[in-house]
Design a protein around this motif. Structure first.
Motif, PDB file in Angstrom:
ATOM      1  N   ARG A  36       4.577 139.457-100.769  1.00 33.06           N
ATOM      2  CA  ARG A  36       3.785 138.287-100.386  1.00 33.06           C
ATOM      3  C   ARG A  36       4.700 137.407 -99.551  1.00 33.06           C
ATOM      4  O   ARG A  36       5.851 137.177 -99.895  1.00 33.06           O
ATOM      5  CB  ARG A  36       3.317 137.531-101.621  1.00 33.06           C
ATOM      6  N   PHE A  37       4.160 136.930 -98.420  1.00 36.78           N
ATOM      7  CA  PHE A  37       4.933 136.058 -97.532  1.00 36.78           C
ATOM      8  C   PHE A  37       3.990 134.973 -97.044  1.00 36.78           C
ATOM      9  O   PHE A  37       2.922 135.275 -96.496  1.00 36.78           O
ATOM     10  CB  PHE A  37       5.505 136.862 -96.356  1.00 36.78           C
ATOM     11  N   SER A  38       4.349 133.731 -97.251  1.00 42.44           N
ATOM     12  CA  SER A  38       3.517 132.588 -96.862  1.00 42.44           C
ATOM     13  C   SER A  38       2.087 132.725 -97.382  1.00 42.44           C
ATOM     14  O   SER A  38       1.127 132.408 -96.696  1.00 42.44           O
ATOM     15  CB  SER A  38       3.507 132.424 -95.339  1.00 42.44           C
ATOM     16  N   GLY A  39       1.959 133.248 -98.605  1.00 39.69           N
ATOM     17  CA  GLY A  39       0.661 133.354 -99.245  1.00 39.69           C
ATOM     18  C   GLY A  39      -0.142 134.585 -98.878  1.00 39.69           C
ATOM     19  O   GLY A  39      -1.221 134.805 -99.422  1.00 39.69           O
ATOM     20  N   VAL A  40       0.344 135.401 -97.952  1.00 37.05           N
ATOM     21  CA  VAL A  40      -0.383 136.595 -97.517  1.00 37.05           C
ATOM     22  C   VAL A  40       0.202 137.824 -98.205  1.00 37.05           C
ATOM     23  O   VAL A  40       1.407 138.047 -98.178  1.00 37.05           O
ATOM     24  CB  VAL A  40      -0.314 136.760 -95.984  1.00 37.05           C
ATOM     25  N   ASP A  41      -0.673 138.627 -98.817  1.00 34.97           N
ATOM     26  CA  ASP A  41      -0.244 139.882 -99.438  1.00 34.97           C
ATOM     27  C   ASP A  41      -0.126 140.963 -98.377  1.00 34.97           C
ATOM     28  O   ASP A  41      -0.942 141.037 -97.454  1.00 34.97           O
ATOM     29  CB  ASP A  41      -1.262 140.328-100.495  1.00 34.97           C
ATOM     30  N   PHE A  42       0.890 141.817 -98.524  1.00 39.19           N
ATOM     31  CA  PHE A  42       1.051 142.944 -97.608  1.00 39.19           C
ATOM     32  C   PHE A  42       1.863 144.027 -98.297  1.00 39.19           C
ATOM     33  O   PHE A  42       2.402 143.827 -99.388  1.00 39.19           O
ATOM     34  CB  PHE A  42       1.710 142.505 -96.294  1.00 39.19           C
ATOM     35  N   VAL A  43       1.910 145.175 -97.653  1.00 40.52           N
ATOM     36  CA  VAL A  43       2.645 146.323 -98.175  1.00 40.52           C
ATOM     37  C   VAL A  43       3.660 146.745 -97.124  1.00 40.52           C
ATOM     38  O   VAL A  43       3.316 146.916 -95.950  1.00 40.52           O
ATOM     39  CB  VAL A  43       1.686 147.497 -98.482  1.00 40.52           C
ATOM     40  N   TYR A  98      -5.368 140.994 -95.742  1.00 37.00           N
ATOM     41  CA  TYR A  98      -5.872 139.646 -95.531  1.00 37.00           C
ATOM     42  C   TYR A  98      -7.101 139.341 -96.375  1.00 37.00           C
ATOM     43  O   TYR A  98      -8.056 140.113 -96.416  1.00 37.00           O
ATOM     44  CB  TYR A  98      -6.235 139.428 -94.059  1.00 37.00           C
ATOM     45  N   LYS A  99      -7.057 138.186 -97.036  1.00 40.98           N
ATOM     46  CA  LYS A  99      -8.193 137.641 -97.779  1.00 40.98           C
ATOM     47  C   LYS A  99      -8.823 136.547 -96.921  1.00 40.98           C
ATOM     48  O   LYS A  99      -8.162 135.973 -96.051  1.00 40.98           O
ATOM     49  CB  LYS A  99      -7.726 137.050 -99.111  1.00 40.98           C
ATOM     50  N   LEU A 100     -10.076 136.260 -97.184  1.00 38.07           N
ATOM     51  CA  LEU A 100     -10.789 135.238 -96.419  1.00 38.07           C
ATOM     52  C   LEU A 100     -10.097 133.877 -96.520  1.00 38.07           C
ATOM     53  O   LEU A 100     -10.133 133.086 -95.585  1.00 38.07           O
ATOM     54  CB  LEU A 100     -12.235 135.132 -96.901  1.00 38.07           C
ATOM     55  N   THR A 101      -9.423 133.629 -97.624  1.00 37.10           N
ATOM     56  CA  THR A 101      -8.753 132.338 -97.832  1.00 37.10           C
ATOM     57  C   THR A 101      -7.373 132.261 -97.162  1.00 37.10           C
ATOM     58  O   THR A 101      -6.761 131.199 -97.158  1.00 37.10           O
ATOM     59  CB  THR A 101      -8.590 132.064 -99.342  1.00 37.10           C
ATOM     60  N   ASP A 102      -6.879 133.366 -96.608  1.00 38.45           N
ATOM     61  CA  ASP A 102      -5.580 133.367 -95.929  1.00 38.45           C
ATOM     62  C   ASP A 102      -5.694 132.708 -94.557  1.00 38.45           C
ATOM     63  O   ASP A 102      -6.725 132.779 -93.895  1.00 38.45           O
ATOM     64  CB  ASP A 102      -5.067 134.793 -95.717  1.00 38.45           C
ATOM     65  N   GLU A 127      -6.369 133.654 -87.634  1.00 36.81           N
ATOM     66  CA  GLU A 127      -7.383 133.118 -88.536  1.00 36.81           C
ATOM     67  C   GLU A 127      -8.216 134.294 -89.040  1.00 36.81           C
ATOM     68  O   GLU A 127      -8.639 135.139 -88.248  1.00 36.81           O
ATOM     69  CB  GLU A 127      -8.267 132.133 -87.774  1.00 36.81           C
ATOM     70  N   ILE A 128      -8.438 134.345 -90.346  1.00 35.60           N
ATOM     71  CA  ILE A 128      -9.203 135.438 -90.933  1.00 35.60           C
ATOM     72  C   ILE A 128     -10.676 135.028 -90.957  1.00 35.60           C
ATOM     73  O   ILE A 128     -11.043 134.070 -91.623  1.00 35.60           O
ATOM     74  CB  ILE A 128      -8.691 135.791 -92.353  1.00 35.60           C
ATOM     75  N   ILE A 129     -11.481 135.752 -90.218  1.00 36.13           N
ATOM     76  CA  ILE A 129     -12.919 135.496 -90.152  1.00 36.13           C
ATOM     77  C   ILE A 129     -13.632 136.322 -91.229  1.00 36.13           C
ATOM     78  O   ILE A 129     -14.577 135.867 -91.855  1.00 36.13           O
ATOM     79  CB  ILE A 129     -13.482 135.854 -88.754  1.00 36.13           C
ATOM     80  N   GLU A 130     -13.144 137.553 -91.419  1.00 34.13           N
ATOM     81  CA  GLU A 130     -13.674 138.465 -92.430  1.00 34.13           C
ATOM     82  C   GLU A 130     -12.493 139.223 -93.021  1.00 34.13           C
ATOM     83  O   GLU A 130     -11.664 139.751 -92.279  1.00 34.13           O
ATOM     84  CB  GLU A 130     -14.658 139.435 -91.768  1.00 34.13           C
ATOM     85  N   ALA A 131     -12.378 139.252 -94.345  1.00 32.16           N
ATOM     86  CA  ALA A 131     -11.251 139.908 -95.017  1.00 32.16           C
ATOM     87  C   ALA A 131     -11.105 141.359 -94.563  1.00 32.16           C
ATOM     88  O   ALA A 131     -12.094 142.017 -94.215  1.00 32.16           O
ATOM     89  CB  ALA A 131     -11.440 139.848 -96.528  1.00 32.16           C
ATOM     90  N   GLY A 132      -9.872 141.840 -94.567  1.00 25.95           N
ATOM     91  CA  GLY A 132      -9.638 143.223 -94.170  1.00 25.95           C
ATOM     92  C   GLY A 132      -8.158 143.567 -94.153  1.00 25.95           C
ATOM     93  O   GLY A 132      -7.334 142.850 -94.716  1.00 25.95           O
ATOM     94  N   GLU A 133      -7.861 144.666 -93.484  1.00 29.34           N
ATOM     95  CA  GLU A 133      -6.494 145.176 -93.424  1.00 29.34           C
ATOM     96  C   GLU A 133      -6.069 145.408 -91.976  1.00 29.34           C
ATOM     97  O   GLU A 133      -6.883 145.826 -91.144  1.00 29.34           O
ATOM     98  CB  GLU A 133      -6.386 146.491 -94.191  1.00 29.34           C
TER      99      GLU A 133
END
Length: 108
Positions: free
Chosen positions: A14-21, A36-40, A88-94
């Motif tokens: 996790r970096f600056s609130g964003v999860d990643f692998v 990415y989550k919608l709230t990111d 900016e995340i408009i729709e959650a995804g990868e």
């Protein structure tokens, strides 16, 4: 270096609130998968790494170089090193991102 990484052995971060692998790491490049989550929200920032990406899923608004780009599944991008950018995340995804050189701050 982690040239081959099986899905079950990928390192979650996790970096600056964003999860990643963190996926494979070579001599000069690093592959990550952003979750990415919608709230990111990734505010304007810059780093000494060139960043190229491929949108697996979701919808995003990428901003850099004074322009805005709407991105969706199948789109790609490349951001030069040391250029301020945000997403900016408009729709959650990868999104798969490749960094060169390796982002040392993603290894902590």
């Amino acid at each position: 270096m982690k040239n081959i990484v099986k899905k079950e052995n990928a390192t979650r971060r996790r970096f600056s609130g964003v999860d990643f692998v963190v996926l494979s790491i070579g001599k000069d490049t690093m592959v990550t998968k952003m979750l990415y989550k919608l709230t990111d929200f990734v505010p304007f920032h810059k780093h000494p790494n060139e960043q190229s990406g491929y949108v697996i899923s979701g919808k995003y608004k990428l901003k850099f170089g004074g322009k805005e780009y709407d991105l969706k599944e199948g789109d790609t991008y490349s951001i030069p090193a040391d250029i301020k950018h945000s997403i900016e995340i408009i729709e959650a995804g990868e999104v798969v991102d490749v960094f060169s050189p390796i982002r040392q701050d993603y290894l902590l």
